[in-house]
Structure formats: structure tokens, C-alpha cells
Design a protein around this motif. Structure first.
Motif, mmCIF file in Angstrom:
data_model
loop_
_atom_site.group_PDB
_atom_site.id
_atom_site.type_symbol
_atom_site.label_atom_id
_atom_site.label_comp_id
_atom_site.label_asym_id
_atom_site.label_seq_id
_atom_site.Cartn_x
_atom_site.Cartn_y
_atom_site.Cartn_z
ATOM 1 N N TYR A 103 -43.114 29.249 -37.488
ATOM 2 C CA TYR A 103 -42.508 27.998 -37.926
ATOM 3 C C TYR A 103 -42.633 26.879 -36.896
ATOM 4 C CZ TYR A 103 -40.537 30.822 -41.641
ATOM 5 O OH TYR A 103 -40.390 31.653 -42.722
ATOM 6 N N GLN A 104 -43.240 27.174 -35.778
ATOM 7 C CA GLN A 104 -43.354 26.163 -34.726
ATOM 8 C C GLN A 104 -44.410 25.125 -35.063
ATOM 9 O OE1 GLN A 104 -43.566 27.961 -30.854
ATOM 10 N NE2 GLN A 104 -41.701 29.102 -31.205
ATOM 11 N N GLY A 105 -44.275 23.956 -34.427
ATOM 12 C CA GLY A 105 -45.239 22.883 -34.623
ATOM 13 C C GLY A 105 -44.961 22.018 -35.837
ATOM 14 N N LYS A 106 -43.823 22.198 -36.479
ATOM 15 C CA LYS A 106 -43.459 21.417 -37.666
ATOM 16 C C LYS A 106 -42.330 20.422 -37.378
ATOM 17 C CE LYS A 106 -44.519 25.415 -40.628
ATOM 18 N NZ LYS A 106 -45.924 25.170 -40.629
ATOM 19 N N GLY A 107 -41.846 20.383 -36.140
ATOM 20 C CA GLY A 107 -40.755 19.486 -35.777
ATOM 21 C C GLY A 107 -39.388 19.950 -36.232
ATOM 22 N N LEU A 108 -39.271 21.207 -36.638
ATOM 23 C CA LEU A 108 -38.006 21.705 -37.200
ATOM 24 C C LEU A 108 -36.861 21.686 -36.198
ATOM 25 C CD1 LEU A 108 -39.353 24.772 -39.231
ATOM 26 C CD2 LEU A 108 -38.900 22.455 -40.056
ATOM 27 N N ILE A 109 -37.113 22.150 -34.985
ATOM 28 C CA ILE A 109 -36.035 22.189 -33.990
ATOM 29 C C ILE A 109 -35.646 20.780 -33.564
ATOM 30 C CG2 ILE A 109 -35.433 22.878 -31.624
ATOM 31 C CD1 ILE A 109 -35.152 25.132 -33.647
ATOM 32 N N THR A 110 -36.620 19.914 -33.386
ATOM 33 C CA THR A 110 -36.296 18.530 -33.021
ATOM 34 C C THR A 110 -35.397 17.896 -34.081
ATOM 35 O OG1 THR A 110 -38.363 18.306 -31.806
ATOM 36 C CG2 THR A 110 -37.261 16.267 -32.451
ATOM 37 N N LYS A 111 -35.746 18.077 -35.348
ATOM 38 C CA LYS A 111 -34.928 17.523 -36.442
ATOM 39 C C LYS A 111 -33.533 18.143 -36.449
ATOM 40 C CE LYS A 111 -38.915 17.007 -39.505
ATOM 41 N NZ LYS A 111 -39.532 17.516 -40.746
ATOM 42 N N ALA A 112 -33.470 19.459 -36.282
ATOM 43 C CA ALA A 112 -32.182 20.157 -36.323
ATOM 44 C C ALA A 112 -31.292 19.729 -35.167
ATOM 45 C CB ALA A 112 -32.409 21.668 -36.292
ATOM 46 N N VAL A 113 -31.852 19.626 -33.978
ATOM 47 C CA VAL A 113 -31.057 19.229 -32.813
ATOM 48 C C VAL A 113 -30.562 17.794 -32.978
ATOM 49 C CG1 VAL A 113 -31.114 18.824 -30.310
ATOM 50 C CG2 VAL A 113 -32.072 20.927 -31.255
ATOM 51 N N LYS A 114 -31.380 16.908 -33.535
ATOM 52 C CA LYS A 114 -30.921 15.530 -33.805
ATOM 53 C C LYS A 114 -29.675 15.536 -34.681
ATOM 54 C CE LYS A 114 -35.220 12.864 -33.739
ATOM 55 N NZ LYS A 114 -36.158 12.118 -34.599
ATOM 56 N N VAL A 115 -29.687 16.357 -35.724
ATOM 57 C CA VAL A 115 -28.532 16.440 -36.622
ATOM 58 C C VAL A 115 -27.301 16.927 -35.861
ATOM 59 C CG1 VAL A 115 -27.568 17.686 -38.607
ATOM 60 C CG2 VAL A 115 -29.875 16.713 -38.735
ATOM 61 N N LEU A 116 -27.461 17.970 -35.034
ATOM 62 C CA LEU A 116 -26.313 18.490 -34.299
ATOM 63 C C LEU A 116 -25.804 17.495 -33.262
ATOM 64 C CD1 LEU A 116 -26.843 22.314 -33.787
ATOM 65 C CD2 LEU A 116 -25.728 21.086 -35.633
ATOM 66 N N ILE A 117 -26.703 16.730 -32.670
ATOM 67 C CA ILE A 117 -26.269 15.699 -31.725
ATOM 68 C C ILE A 117 -25.423 14.655 -32.444
ATOM 69 C CG2 ILE A 117 -27.040 13.800 -30.245
ATOM 70 C CD1 ILE A 117 -29.543 15.561 -29.614
ATOM 71 N N ASP A 118 -25.902 14.181 -33.594
ATOM 72 C CA ASP A 118 -25.117 13.226 -34.378
ATOM 73 C C ASP A 118 -23.752 13.801 -34.742
ATOM 74 O OD1 ASP A 118 -26.722 10.995 -34.442
ATOM 75 O OD2 ASP A 118 -27.273 11.180 -36.542
ATOM 76 N N TYR A 119 -23.733 15.059 -35.149
ATOM 77 C CA TYR A 119 -22.487 15.727 -35.521
ATOM 78 C C TYR A 119 -21.542 15.815 -34.312
ATOM 79 C CZ TYR A 119 -19.425 19.256 -37.620
ATOM 80 O OH TYR A 119 -18.342 19.938 -38.117
ATOM 81 N N ALA A 120 -22.083 16.198 -33.161
ATOM 82 C CA ALA A 120 -21.263 16.344 -31.954
ATOM 83 C C ALA A 120 -20.674 15.019 -31.506
ATOM 84 C CB ALA A 120 -22.091 16.954 -30.824
ATOM 85 N N PHE A 121 -21.487 13.969 -31.468
ATOM 86 C CA PHE A 121 -21.000 12.676 -30.991
ATOM 87 C C PHE A 121 -20.214 11.925 -32.056
ATOM 88 C CE2 PHE A 121 -24.742 12.466 -27.813
ATOM 89 C CZ PHE A 121 -24.017 13.141 -26.856
ATOM 90 N N GLY A 122 -20.570 12.100 -33.322
ATOM 91 C CA GLY A 122 -19.889 11.394 -34.405
ATOM 92 C C GLY A 122 -18.644 12.110 -34.890
ATOM 93 N N GLU A 123 -18.844 13.237 -35.561
ATOM 94 C CA GLU A 123 -17.732 13.977 -36.173
ATOM 95 C C GLU A 123 -16.801 14.621 -35.143
ATOM 96 O OE1 GLU A 123 -17.064 14.099 -39.527
ATOM 97 O OE2 GLU A 123 -18.694 12.639 -39.659
ATOM 98 N N LEU A 124 -17.396 15.250 -34.133
ATOM 99 C CA LEU A 124 -16.576 15.986 -33.165
ATOM 100 C C LEU A 124 -16.083 15.117 -32.012
ATOM 101 C CD1 LEU A 124 -18.646 19.301 -32.976
ATOM 102 C CD2 LEU A 124 -16.671 18.778 -34.429
ATOM 103 N N ARG A 125 -16.657 13.926 -31.886
ATOM 104 C CA ARG A 125 -16.270 12.956 -30.853
ATOM 105 C C ARG A 125 -16.435 13.502 -29.427
ATOM 106 N NH1 ARG A 125 -14.297 8.745 -33.700
ATOM 107 N NH2 ARG A 125 -13.220 9.167 -35.637
#
Length: 184
Positions: A103-125
Motif C-alpha cells: 500500500y506504500q507510495g499512494k500517500g495514504l499515511i500522509t493523508k491519514a496523519v494530516k487528518v489526525l493532526i487536524d483532529y488533535a489540534f482542532g477537536e482535542l485542543r
């Protein structure tokens, strides 16, 4: 439960018992590749081991100690991304991830980590996120570099994998330095 569609092919979902067989298969068939970087691979010998891991992550989620999600690609379990532990007093966490080699080389982890970063800084503050990656695992430490994390140094002999010690590159991102997905 946490579910987040990323694009037409990719979504994140809270790790649950229904993922056990697919997650164990991904681990078992990728054992030689994953075992170079992840110490737990050698101890994951049966599907019961995977179920025990899932149970611990669900307990962490229920207690607000951490959160583990699977990366689904075209409906298949492709890997895992997790907040290892929440430090609510200091408003910080760390993120870890792994992906099946196919599954590597498709940008999956980069996309997933972006979502978790938004969640951590936004929802979880939260205010700070750390990612550590083995010094020799260029693909892994390319993720925080791609996402604007700051390299803070290398921790020597930070983890034992099999019979060898692994140095870890440490990266951090502060809330004030992050550009949320909604602003792009």
C-alpha cells in the motif's frame, strides 16, 4: 466511533474487533518488512495476539488515553495510525503509523496523519504532536518532514528491535505552526 472519509478510495476508522483477521493477515504477510522497523511484529504470532492488541486500544480509547485507527484503502485494511498516548496536562501526544508494503507510495499515511493532526489540534485542543522514526527508515521520517514538523534531534539507541538498537529521529509540530485542512 471515529470514522473519517479522506477521499473516494481512502478512509479512517477506529480499530475494532471486526478488523482483527485482516490486520493479522497484513502483519503476518509483511512480517519480514515490518519486522525491520517495529518491535511488536515478532510477538504478534496469532490472531489472538491481534485481538488482544485491539482490546487494549479500545480500552485506551474509552479511557481517553489514546486512539488507534485503521487506514482503509478501497475497503481493505492497509495499515494503522495511532495517537500513542494523550498527555492532557501538557496538551500533547505522539503519532505512530505503519502501512502494508503493498500500500506504500499512494500517500495514504500522509493523508491519514494530516487528518489526525487536524483532529488533535482542532477537536482535542492539543498543542504539540511528536513523531519518531527510525534513523534508517527514510520513508517513515519523510512523513513529518513533508507535513512541516520540526526536526528536534536524534535519540540514540531509543528502541530495541530484535537484537539491535535503533536510533530515532524526533520531530514535533506545534498547533501555532499547523495549517488546518479546512484552510487549504
Amino acid at each position: 466511533m471515529f470514522t473519517y472519509p479522506i477521499d473516494r478510495d481512502t478512509s479512517l476508522e477506529l480499530l475494532q474487533y471486526k478488523h482483527a483477521e485482516a490486520l493479522f493477515y497484513l502483519t503476518d504477510t509483511g512480517r519480514s518488512y515490518l519486522g525491520k522497523w517495529l518491535p511488536w511484529v515478532e510477538y504478534t504470532k496469532t490472531i489472538a495476539d491481534t485481538r488482544a492488541f485491539i482490546q487494549s486500544t479500545l480500552q485506551d480509547f474509552a479511557g481517553q488515553f489514546g486512539m488507534t485507527v485503521v487506514v482503509l484503502y478501497r475497503g481493505a485494511v492497509a495499515g494503522v495510525v495511532a495517537f500513542h498516548a494523550f498527555d492532557w496536562i501538557n496538551m500533547k501526544t505522539s503519532i505512530g503509523y505503519w502501512l502494508g508494503e503493498q500500500y506504500q507510495g499512494k500517500g495514504l499515511i500522509t493523508k491519514a496523519v494530516k487528518v489526525l493532526i487536524d483532529y488533535a489540534f482542532g477537536e482535542l485542543r492539543l498543542n504539540r504532536i511528536v513523531i519518531q522514526a527510525a534513523e534508517d527508515n527514510v520513508k517513515s521520517w519523510a512523513i513529518p518532514e513533508r507535513l512541516g514538523f520540526t526536526y528536534e534531534g536524534t535519540q540514540r539507541q531509543n528502541e530495541r528491535i530484535g537484537n539491535r538498537w535503533v536510533d530515532h529521529r524526533t520531530y514535533a509540530l506545534l498547533k501555532e505552526d499547523w495549517q488546518p485542512l479546512t484552510s487549504t
